[in-house]
Design an enzyme around this catalytic site. Sequence first.
Site, short mmCIF file in Angstrom:
data_model
loop_
_atom_site.label_atom_id
_atom_site.label_comp_id
_atom_site.label_asym_id
_atom_site.label_seq_id
_atom_site.Cartn_x
_atom_site.Cartn_y
_atom_site.Cartn_z
N ASP A 114 29.44 47.86 19.67
CA ASP A 114 28.93 47.20 18.47
C ASP A 114 28.47 45.81 18.90
OD1 ASP A 114 28.52 45.82 16.11
OD2 ASP A 114 30.30 46.61 15.10
N GLU A 206 40.30 40.02 16.73
CA GLU A 206 39.37 40.85 15.95
C GLU A 206 40.24 41.76 15.09
OE1 GLU A 206 38.15 43.66 14.53
OE2 GLU A 206 37.01 44.55 16.17
N GLU A 215 44.35 48.41 7.30
CA GLU A 215 45.17 48.43 8.52
C GLU A 215 46.15 47.25 8.58
OE1 GLU A 215 42.58 48.69 11.90
OE2 GLU A 215 42.47 50.87 11.78
N HIS A 392 29.90 48.71 13.26
CA HIS A 392 30.76 49.90 13.21
C HIS A 392 31.62 49.91 11.96
CE1 HIS A 392 33.94 47.19 14.68
NE2 HIS A 392 34.81 48.13 14.34
#
Length: 448
Positions: A114, A206, A215, A392
Amino acid sequence: MYSGSEYSNGYHSLQQQQQQQLQQQQQRPRAKRRARGGARRARDSHSIDGFRVSVADEHQQLLLNGNSNLNYHQWQITAPPSPPPPPPPPPTDFDMAYFHSYAHVGIHQEMIKDHVRTETYRAAIMQHQGYIEGKVVMDVGCGTGILSIFCVQAGAKRVYAVDASDIAVQANEVVKANNLSDKVIVLHGRVEDVEIDEGVDVIISEWMGYMLLYESMLGSVITARDRWLKPGGLILPSNAALYMAPVTHPDRYSESIDFWHNVYGIDMSAMVPLAKQCAFEEPSVETISGENVLTWPHVVKHVDCYTIQIYELQSLTSRFKFKSMMRAPLHGFAFWFDVEFSGPATCSNGCALSLLAGFLNDPAMDGIHRKKRKNPNDALVLSTAPEDPPTHWQQTLIYFYDPIDVEQDQLIEGLVTLSQSKENARFMNIHLEYTSGGRSFVKESVMR
């Protein structure tokens, strides 16, 4: 443990750290006491004879040395140190499954390929080289270690690359292959569990998932910040914002639902209820364009990485009010995010308010909507908006089972609640209430 001239280079598993700590405790005449939770180091501490002591301990040392200039009454009312927080809970089976999923090379290859993501991070690191050069950096969720290596290229003195997944083993091999074992220390374990004996000047991560918060990895960044970031330290990215907007997507609805009305001349409309459930029950990660968006987006949540607390991630609710710019069928809502890489000087306690004032307009009718981000500080922005180059992350869409016809200037209003699932905190519950044209609806879904 790794600070100063005695730190050990290379890969360190959590077990290795615990063994080293045990040896140190047996060798030293006085053991260091270090809270394993999210407690920040006391800012008013100093070092005496190699040990970190509090101001109160230093005052006592001065008294023992016969220093009579000490204010006795001030010493007398000094509050005792707060008790250390309890250790973090052990990882759940869901956590272990999550860590295991990131051991697969495919997900890391997708992220590295990406270019919008990776090039923006590299540009941000180089743009903040003045904060990184000669400094100590922590990379939270380092994966293959690419961001850690970028930091070394920017002149970092030392980088702690932390990852609970087994990809940390490969990250260490990457570090060795690039002759950087003297700069990058790979720690295989949760950021809640690993130990280092120095503060860090920079935290990079990230951490963003689909819809920004899926998440729940931001909690690990917060933990690292509270445990190790020095006052005035840098966090990259520094800010983030989650957006939503109503969308129309006739092609998607047609290929998923209308298809069943005539299948090779056979009426298969009986399949439509099941098709709607399968296609639209759960959030869908896909790419849309700006042409699908019916209004200016609404800011669901602004995140200041310097001040946000873990409890804020458990549940958040935002009310919205949109005015459709066109006549079209309303098929659902899209969510996306952007993150900003700005220096610590621009992220004081008023950071969130100043940033919102800078790039959001606030008309009374439309609530808080973004038209075009104004960027007076020239901070780098990584955007996943439909009108920007694809990433992505794409966009996340919550589709209705049946579209709603809306007219131009028709209001669409309601609220959205995002909460961590009780089943698994890494899952996200999405609760939508919306009203348009005199009709009210509720949509519940779970992002797994």
